[in-house]
Design a protein around this motif. Sequence first.
Motif, PDB file in Angstrom:
ATOM      1  N   TYR A   1     -32.389   5.113  23.208  1.00  0.00           N
ATOM      2  CA  TYR A   1     -31.579   5.950  22.781  1.00  0.00           C
ATOM      3  C   TYR A   1     -30.268   5.819  23.496  1.00  0.00           C
ATOM      4  N   GLY A  14     -31.563  20.548  21.298  1.00  0.00           N
ATOM      5  CA  GLY A  14     -31.789  19.108  20.801  1.00  0.00           C
ATOM      6  C   GLY A  14     -31.013  18.141  21.612  1.00  0.00           C
ATOM      7  N   SER A  47     -31.721  15.467  23.436  1.00  0.00           N
ATOM      8  CA  SER A  47     -32.032  14.285  23.560  1.00  0.00           C
ATOM      9  C   SER A  47     -32.319  13.825  25.033  1.00  0.00           C
ATOM     10  N   HIS A  90     -27.329  13.434  27.192  1.00  0.00           N
ATOM     11  CA  HIS A  90     -25.715  12.964  27.116  1.00  0.00           C
ATOM     12  C   HIS A  90     -24.682  14.008  27.258  1.00  0.00           C
ATOM     13  N   ILE A 141     -33.170  21.495  25.933  1.00  0.00           N
ATOM     14  CA  ILE A 141     -34.506  21.536  25.185  1.00  0.00           C
ATOM     15  C   ILE A 141     -34.445  20.678  24.218  1.00  0.00           C
ATOM     16  N   ASP A 142     -35.775  19.755  23.971  1.00  0.00           N
ATOM     17  CA  ASP A 142     -35.729  18.802  22.729  1.00  0.00           C
ATOM     18  C   ASP A 142     -37.307  18.803  22.538  1.00  0.00           C
ATOM     19  N   LEU A 193     -37.914  11.508  25.524  1.00  0.00           N
ATOM     20  CA  LEU A 193     -36.776  11.611  25.733  1.00  0.00           C
ATOM     21  C   LEU A 193     -36.415  12.549  27.018  1.00  0.00           C
ATOM     22  N   ALA A 239     -35.946  24.197  19.176  1.00  0.00           N
ATOM     23  CA  ALA A 239     -34.922  24.885  19.247  1.00  0.00           C
ATOM     24  C   ALA A 239     -35.104  26.206  17.854  1.00  0.00           C
ATOM     25  N   HIS A 294     -24.992  19.745  19.815  1.00  0.00           N
ATOM     26  CA  HIS A 294     -24.364  18.520  19.531  1.00  0.00           C
ATOM     27  C   HIS A 294     -24.906  17.527  18.630  1.00  0.00           C
ATOM     28  N   LEU A 308     -26.760  18.134  16.087  1.00  0.00           N
ATOM     29  CA  LEU A 308     -28.125  18.580  15.677  1.00  0.00           C
ATOM     30  C   LEU A 308     -28.195  19.016  14.286  1.00  0.00           C
TER      31      LEU A 308
HETATM   32  C1  LIG Z   1     -28.624  13.359  17.397  1.00  0.00           C
HETATM   33  S1  LIG Z   1     -29.857  13.797  18.526  1.00  0.00           S
HETATM   34  C2  LIG Z   1     -28.895  14.750  19.650  1.00  0.00           C
HETATM   35  C3  LIG Z   1     -28.016  14.312  20.536  1.00  0.00           C
HETATM   36  C4  LIG Z   1     -27.485  14.940  21.693  1.00  0.00           C
HETATM   37  N1  LIG Z   1     -27.404  16.348  21.307  1.00  0.00           N
HETATM   38  C5  LIG Z   1     -26.285  14.390  22.208  1.00  0.00           C
HETATM   39  O1  LIG Z   1     -25.348  15.044  21.903  1.00  0.00           O
HETATM   40  O2  LIG Z   1     -26.615  13.607  22.934  1.00  0.00           O
HETATM   41  C6  LIG Z   1     -30.857  14.939  17.843  1.00  0.00           C
HETATM   42  C7  LIG Z   1     -31.828  15.534  18.691  1.00  0.00           C
HETATM   43  O3  LIG Z   1     -32.510  16.869  18.288  1.00  0.00           O
HETATM   44  C8  LIG Z   1     -33.841  16.980  18.688  1.00  0.00           C
HETATM   45  N2  LIG Z   1     -34.346  17.827  17.689  1.00  0.00           N
HETATM   46  C9  LIG Z   1     -34.282  17.945  16.314  1.00  0.00           C
HETATM   47  N3  LIG Z   1     -34.838  19.139  15.810  1.00  0.00           N
HETATM   48  C10 LIG Z   1     -35.207  19.881  16.955  1.00  0.00           C
HETATM   49  C11 LIG Z   1     -35.698  21.021  17.201  1.00  0.00           C
HETATM   50  N4  LIG Z   1     -36.302  21.813  16.094  1.00  0.00           N
HETATM   51  N5  LIG Z   1     -35.813  21.546  18.530  1.00  0.00           N
HETATM   52  C12 LIG Z   1     -35.247  20.793  19.380  1.00  0.00           C
HETATM   53  N6  LIG Z   1     -34.871  19.613  19.423  1.00  0.00           N
HETATM   54  C13 LIG Z   1     -34.762  19.179  18.074  1.00  0.00           C
HETATM   55  C14 LIG Z   1     -34.227  15.486  18.361  1.00  0.00           C
HETATM   56  O4  LIG Z   1     -35.516  15.251  18.853  1.00  0.00           O
HETATM   57  C15 LIG Z   1     -33.167  14.677  18.736  1.00  0.00           C
HETATM   58  O5  LIG Z   1     -33.257  14.191  20.186  1.00  0.00           O
END
Ligand SMILES: C[S@@+](CC[C@H](N)C(=O)[O-])C[C@H]1O[C@@H](n2cnc3c(N)ncnc32)[C@H](O)[C@@H]1O
Length: 370
Positions: free
Chosen positions: A150, A194, A196, A199, A216-217, A222, A244, A260, A262
């Motif tokens: 990622y 979320g 990840s 970042h 949290i994720d 990750l 989340a 961000h 999410l």
């Molecule tokens: C696009 S990535 C986010 C990137 C990160 N926020 C950034 O700014 O670099 C979306 C992330 O949300 C996480 N995610 C999706 N649904 C979630 C949930 N219900 N609770 C926690 N994490 C979640 C996914 O596992 C993934 O890592």
Amino acid sequence: MVFLHSQFLHPLLPQGQDSQANQKLGKEISQSGQGYFSLLKQEIEALTEQSSSKNHQLRKQLDAIPRIQEVNQQRSQLQDKMWSYTQASIDNDRDRLIQAYQKHIKGLSQLELNPNLLIPKHQSKVDIHRMPGGYLEEQGDDDFWTGVLYDHGVFLYGIGWLGSLNDELGHTIIEQVLKSHYPEFNPQQILDMGCSVGHSTLPYTQAYPDAQVWGIDLGASLLRYATARANGLGKKVYFAQQNAEQTDFPDHSFDLVVSHILMHEVPNVAKQRVFKESYRLLKTGGIMVHLDSLLFLSPPNPAARYFRDTEVYYNSEPFVGCANLDDLNNLALEAGFAPQNCHLYQVSGYYSQQQGSTQPKWLAFCGVKG
Ligand SMILES: C[S@@+](CC[C@H](N)C(=O)[O-])C[C@H]1O[C@@H](n2cnc3c(N)ncnc32)[C@H](O)[C@@H]1O
């Protein structure tokens, strides 16, 4: 140079990359995006000259054009090529990456994993962005490979526009939302939902050095990577494997709850729960900010709308088609935020702004808990 920034090669990233090959791929990604939008514009102009099509009619008409069908297929192929390329760089540096991970994860107590966490089906069933194995891929208790994939893949995909540490989104909330609109706000407990690989989480440690910052994720791989990466970069963040939509934190735990990009990756029912959870977790006077792409939440023209809607099929983004700004406002009210405490900010990106761009790129939805 195609890339706006070079990726900062912290120890958890593949070293010894072929910079010419990176440039070649970056150029292909950039040209494919530009070519796609100019083709769409041209075809939409031709169609709307003939008749005033409604959005769903326009979509059908565009879908039926052979050249558009062809470039849509190429979008998926290029995405797959980008991931294979990323994977190959990782495979070339596998042994060193294992050592770097072991060195930076050792003795750290800031990571809480929960092997019994119930993973929502909307995440376990899809490989968002066509990323092989998706966010949740994990092979064994020491797996951190999803994180490497990622971290490096997002940089190539964004052709360096997210900054050398892929941290534009965190800086954008901090500088363009919090410091601009809430200059006195000095959060001490911060939660990034979320997160990840962290970042966007890391910039909060720099902007609010006294704060305790949590990310949290759902993905364990990750989060292991996020922890080792933060350590490799000399930053202290607490990472936890939590949903989340329903976290383990007590009520009123945080001054600031953020996410961000999410919002466009989860279905509406999950957004509803995330907003409720954000409200529950905030202290009185605390602020929630969910930031996402303007293109995805409110496509500014028919070409952008067609691109957004077809990301569902060609880039495995199952929920992007139902991302909608009005919904966010309703969800915030339903969660308990008062209407006068809900605000929407359209902001340019932190790094794009440094290049002189004032064009809105991100939407930040804020709620202050009264
Ligand atoms: C696009 S990535 C986010 C990137 C990160 N926020 C950034 O700014 O670099 C979306 C992330 O949300 C996480 N995610 C999706 N649904 C979630 C949930 N219900 N609770 C926690 N994490 C979640 C996914 O596992 C993934 O890592």
